[in-house]
Design an enzyme around this catalytic site. Sequence first.
Site, PDB file in Angstrom:
ATOM      1  N   LYS A 197      -3.956   3.356 -13.406  1.00  0.00           N
ATOM      2  CA  LYS A 197      -2.722   3.899 -12.833  1.00  0.00           C
ATOM      3  C   LYS A 197      -1.890   2.763 -12.226  1.00  0.00           C
ATOM      4  O   LYS A 197      -2.311   2.128 -11.259  1.00  0.00           O
ATOM      5  CB  LYS A 197      -3.018   4.919 -11.715  1.00  0.00           C
ATOM      6  CG  LYS A 197      -1.732   5.624 -11.290  1.00  0.00           C
ATOM      7  CD  LYS A 197      -1.791   6.258  -9.927  1.00  0.00           C
ATOM      8  CE  LYS A 197      -1.467   5.336  -8.799  1.00  0.00           C
ATOM      9  NZ  LYS A 197      -0.051   4.900  -8.715  1.00  0.00           N
ATOM     10  N   GLU A 271      -9.655  -5.543  -4.121  1.00  0.00           N
ATOM     11  CA  GLU A 271      -8.877  -6.766  -3.885  1.00  0.00           C
ATOM     12  C   GLU A 271      -7.715  -6.359  -3.002  1.00  0.00           C
ATOM     13  O   GLU A 271      -6.793  -5.678  -3.446  1.00  0.00           O
ATOM     14  CB  GLU A 271      -8.419  -7.329  -5.238  1.00  0.00           C
ATOM     15  CG  GLU A 271      -8.141  -8.809  -5.179  1.00  0.00           C
ATOM     16  CD  GLU A 271      -6.690  -9.091  -4.922  1.00  0.00           C
ATOM     17  OE1 GLU A 271      -6.341  -9.204  -3.729  1.00  0.00           O
ATOM     18  OE2 GLU A 271      -5.920  -9.177  -5.879  1.00  0.00           O
ATOM     19  N   CYS A 305      -0.720 -11.242  -2.489  1.00  0.00           N
ATOM     20  CA  CYS A 305      -1.836 -11.042  -1.555  1.00  0.00           C
ATOM     21  C   CYS A 305      -2.382 -12.364  -1.037  1.00  0.00           C
ATOM     22  O   CYS A 305      -2.827 -12.453   0.100  1.00  0.00           O
ATOM     23  CB  CYS A 305      -2.933 -10.234  -2.228  1.00  0.00           C
ATOM     24  SG  CYS A 305      -3.375 -10.869  -3.842  1.00  0.00           S
ATOM     25  N   GLU A 402      -0.133  -8.600   7.580  1.00  0.00           N
ATOM     26  CA  GLU A 402       0.398  -9.043   6.294  1.00  0.00           C
ATOM     27  C   GLU A 402       1.847  -8.571   6.189  1.00  0.00           C
ATOM     28  O   GLU A 402       2.113  -7.370   6.203  1.00  0.00           O
ATOM     29  CB  GLU A 402      -0.443  -8.420   5.172  1.00  0.00           C
ATOM     30  CG  GLU A 402      -0.077  -8.933   3.813  1.00  0.00           C
ATOM     31  CD  GLU A 402      -0.950  -8.346   2.706  1.00  0.00           C
ATOM     32  OE1 GLU A 402      -1.209  -7.126   2.724  1.00  0.00           O
ATOM     33  OE2 GLU A 402      -1.370  -9.104   1.820  1.00  0.00           O
TER      34      GLU A 402
HETATM   35  P1  NDP Z   1      -0.924   0.782  -1.647  1.00  0.00           P
HETATM   36  O1  NDP Z   1      -2.282   0.303  -1.339  1.00  0.00           O
HETATM   37  O2  NDP Z   1      -0.507   2.116  -1.154  1.00  0.00           O
HETATM   38  O3  NDP Z   1      -0.684   0.803  -3.228  1.00  0.00           O
HETATM   39  C1  NDP Z   1      -1.490   0.200  -4.202  1.00  0.00           C
HETATM   40  C2  NDP Z   1      -1.798   1.183  -5.330  1.00  0.00           C
HETATM   41  O4  NDP Z   1      -2.647   2.217  -4.842  1.00  0.00           O
HETATM   42  C3  NDP Z   1      -0.587   1.896  -5.898  1.00  0.00           C
HETATM   43  O5  NDP Z   1      -0.782   2.148  -7.275  1.00  0.00           O
HETATM   44  C4  NDP Z   1      -0.598   3.195  -5.120  1.00  0.00           C
HETATM   45  O6  NDP Z   1       0.132   4.212  -5.747  1.00  0.00           O
HETATM   46  C5  NDP Z   1      -2.068   3.505  -5.079  1.00  0.00           C
HETATM   47  N1  NDP Z   1      -2.518   4.397  -4.015  1.00  0.00           N
HETATM   48  C6  NDP Z   1      -1.872   4.752  -2.878  1.00  0.00           C
HETATM   49  N2  NDP Z   1      -2.654   5.579  -2.144  1.00  0.00           N
HETATM   50  C7  NDP Z   1      -3.822   5.739  -2.832  1.00  0.00           C
HETATM   51  C8  NDP Z   1      -5.027   6.459  -2.588  1.00  0.00           C
HETATM   52  N3  NDP Z   1      -5.207   7.181  -1.493  1.00  0.00           N
HETATM   53  N4  NDP Z   1      -6.025   6.392  -3.503  1.00  0.00           N
HETATM   54  C9  NDP Z   1      -5.889   5.648  -4.609  1.00  0.00           C
HETATM   55  N5  NDP Z   1      -4.749   4.949  -4.902  1.00  0.00           N
HETATM   56  C10 NDP Z   1      -3.735   4.982  -4.015  1.00  0.00           C
HETATM   57  O7  NDP Z   1       0.103  -0.324  -1.170  1.00  0.00           O
HETATM   58  P2  NDP Z   1       1.641  -0.096  -0.768  1.00  0.00           P
HETATM   59  O8  NDP Z   1       2.419  -0.051  -2.014  1.00  0.00           O
HETATM   60  O9  NDP Z   1       1.786   1.054   0.164  1.00  0.00           O
HETATM   61  O10 NDP Z   1       1.946  -1.421   0.046  1.00  0.00           O
HETATM   62  C11 NDP Z   1       1.689  -1.469   1.440  1.00  0.00           C
HETATM   63  C12 NDP Z   1       1.233  -2.826   1.854  1.00  0.00           C
HETATM   64  O11 NDP Z   1       0.007  -3.145   1.208  1.00  0.00           O
HETATM   65  C13 NDP Z   1       2.162  -3.954   1.463  1.00  0.00           C
HETATM   66  O12 NDP Z   1       3.182  -4.105   2.378  1.00  0.00           O
HETATM   67  C14 NDP Z   1       1.221  -5.111   1.438  1.00  0.00           C
HETATM   68  O13 NDP Z   1       1.054  -5.594   2.747  1.00  0.00           O
HETATM   69  C15 NDP Z   1      -0.080  -4.520   0.950  1.00  0.00           C
HETATM   70  N6  NDP Z   1      -0.285  -4.707  -0.508  1.00  0.00           N
HETATM   71  C16 NDP Z   1      -1.197  -5.611  -0.917  1.00  0.00           C
HETATM   72  C17 NDP Z   1      -1.351  -5.856  -2.259  1.00  0.00           C
HETATM   73  C18 NDP Z   1      -2.319  -6.853  -2.770  1.00  0.00           C
HETATM   74  O14 NDP Z   1      -2.079  -7.446  -3.822  1.00  0.00           O
HETATM   75  N7  NDP Z   1      -3.440  -7.042  -2.130  1.00  0.00           N
HETATM   76  C19 NDP Z   1      -0.542  -5.192  -3.266  1.00  0.00           C
HETATM   77  C20 NDP Z   1       0.343  -4.189  -2.735  1.00  0.00           C
HETATM   78  C21 NDP Z   1       0.456  -3.992  -1.407  1.00  0.00           C
HETATM   79  P3  NDP Z   1       1.738   4.305  -5.528  1.00  0.00           P
HETATM   80  O15 NDP Z   1       2.264   2.950  -5.328  1.00  0.00           O
HETATM   81  O16 NDP Z   1       2.213   4.858  -6.780  1.00  0.00           O
HETATM   82  O17 NDP Z   1       1.929   5.152  -4.320  1.00  0.00           O
END
Ligand code: NDP
Length: 493
Positions: A197, A271, A305, A402
Site C-alpha cells: 500500500k 523503518e 528519515c 523529527e
Molecule cells: P505515517 O506513518 O502515517 O504514514 C506512513 C504510511 O503508513 C502511509 O502509507 C500511511 O497511509 C500508512 N498508515 C497510516 N496509519 C497506519 C496504520 N495505523 N496502520 C498501517 N499503516 C498506516 O506517516 P505520516 O505520513 O503521517 O507522516 C508523519 C511523520 O512521520 C512525518 O512528519 C515524519 O516525521 C514521519 N515519517 C517518517 C518516514 C520515514 O521514512 N521514516 C516517512 C514518512 C513519515 P496514508 O499516508 O495513506 O495515510
Amino acid sequence: MTTQTTRTTTPNPLSQGWTYAPAPESAAIAAVKDRYLPFVDGTFVEGHGDDAVTFNPGNAEPLATVSQSTTGDVDVAVAAARRAYEDVWSPMSGAERGRYLFRIARGLAERARELAVLECLDNGKPIRETRDFDVPTAAQHFFYHAGWADKLGHLGLGPAPRPLGVAAQVIPWNFPLLMAAWKIAPALAAGNTVVIKPAETTPLSVLVLAEVMADAGLPPGVVNVVTGAGDIGSALVNHPGVDKVAFTGSTTVGRGIQRSLAGTGRRLTLELGGKGANIVFDDAALDQAVEGIVNGIFFNAGQVCCAGSRLLVQEPVAEELLAKLEARAQTLRVGDPLDKNTDVGAISSVRQKTKIDELVASGADEGAHVWRSTAPVPDRGWYVSPTILTATAGSMRVVREEIFGPVLTVETFRTPDEAVAKANNTPYGLSAGVWTEKGSRAMAMASALQAGVVWDNTFNRFDPAAAFGGYGESGFGREGGPAGMAAYLEDGS
Ligand code: NDP
C-alpha cells in the site's frame, strides 16, 4: 620586482543580479491519466471505496483521481497473493524468478523519464533528484536483488532458505517509487508474494510500477497494489492471511503495528523516523563539509528519515562553518520541481508543510535564532525555504523531534566525547555523519555513535548492497544487502 596576483572568487549568482533561466521538463512526459486503479491479481481493478484526489505539491492543484480500496479489496488482494505464492512463485526456481526481476529493472530503466516526471508531479521533489536518484536507484534495487534469487543458499541461512509467504508492505510518501522497489525486490527474490500500500497522497508512481511488472509478464497475484489511507494500511498489516509485515513511516504508527502484531508469530521489520547528527570536527575540509551538510538536510527538502537534521560543529570552526553554510544555503534555488535548475522542491503535502512551520515557530518561541534563505519562492504550491536554527539546546522540540523538512538545527561541542553524547542524546538511531581528516577518529566515532548507518566525509549515500536500518525508535530489521534478504527468509539449515 613583485608581481601582484588577482584572486577571483566565484560570483554568487543571486548577488550579481542574474539567475538561471527556467528549464522546466515537460509535464506531458508523465502522461498522467485522469484516473488510476488498484492492481490486484494481475489486473487494474476498480476499488470499492470512494475516489480520492492526489495533488501536485508544486502548484497545489489536483493531479489525478485514484480509485480507493476497501478492506474487502484487501481480502481479495491477500487471497490473490496467497494463491500466487502457493501455485506459482514459491515453487518457481530462483533463476527463473531472477529473470522476472531483471525484466522489471529494465522496464523501469526504459520508462525512467516518464517515471521521473510523474514522481516530481505527485510528490513535489525536484526533477534532478527523481531523474538522477529515485528512479535509477529503484531500478538498481531490482537489478541487485535479481542476482540473489538463485543464490539464496549463499546467504548464510543454510543450503535452502525458505520464503515466508505473503508480505504486507506499507510505504510512505517521501520516496514513493524507491520505497516500493526497496521493499518489493527482496521479497520477490526470496520467493514471497506481495501486497503493498503506497501513501494516499503519492500512489501514482507505484501504480505505474505495477504496469511495468505486468509488462514484464509477472504472474498474476505475485505483486498487488492496494490504495487508500491509514485504515487500509492497518487492515493490510493486521490481515490474518499475511506472514510478514514491512513498514516504513512514522514511529507512532510503527509502534502501533508492533503492538498489534505481538504474539501473532508474524515477522516484522520497521523503518521509522530519525534525527541524524552531522558532526564536523575542526580538522575537517570545511567546504566539503558544507556540501555534505547541504545534501544531508536539503536533499528531498529534508523529508528523509536519515536526514542529517542536527549539525554538531566543533567550537573553533563553528563561526566560519556557519557563515559558509548560510552563504551556500542562500544560493539554493527553491521552486518548480519540474525545473532542472531547482535544488529544493515542494513539500509533499500541505499537512507536512503545516507541521514543519509549526515546529520552526516552536523553536523560535523556545529561543532559537532562525536564519532563513531569502531566495524567491513560488506563490502557489507548498514550499519551505532552507532554514537554519542556531542558539538551540538539546531540550528544544526542534532538536528532539523529527521535523522532516528543510530545517537544520546547530549545536557546538568541544571534545569528541561531548559530540558523541550530544549525537546519541535522541530516542532515534538511524544515521549520522562524521567530518574529519583523521581516519582513526572517524572509526572511533563510528563505533561510539548509536546509528544504523554512519557516513564518513559524505552523507546520504545509498547502495542496494548495503544494509540500511536503525535502532531505538528508528525501528529494527535491515533492508538492502544480505541482511535485507534474510528478513524475507526462514533459515533452511
Ligand atoms: P505515517 O506513518 O502515517 O504514514 C506512513 C504510511 O503508513 C502511509 O502509507 C500511511 O497511509 C500508512 N498508515 C497510516 N496509519 C497506519 C496504520 N495505523 N496502520 C498501517 N499503516 C498506516 O506517516 P505520516 O505520513 O503521517 O507522516 C508523519 C511523520 O512521520 C512525518 O512528519 C515524519 O516525521 C514521519 N515519517 C517518517 C518516514 C520515514 O521514512 N521514516 C516517512 C514518512 C513519515 P496514508 O499516508 O495513506 O495515510
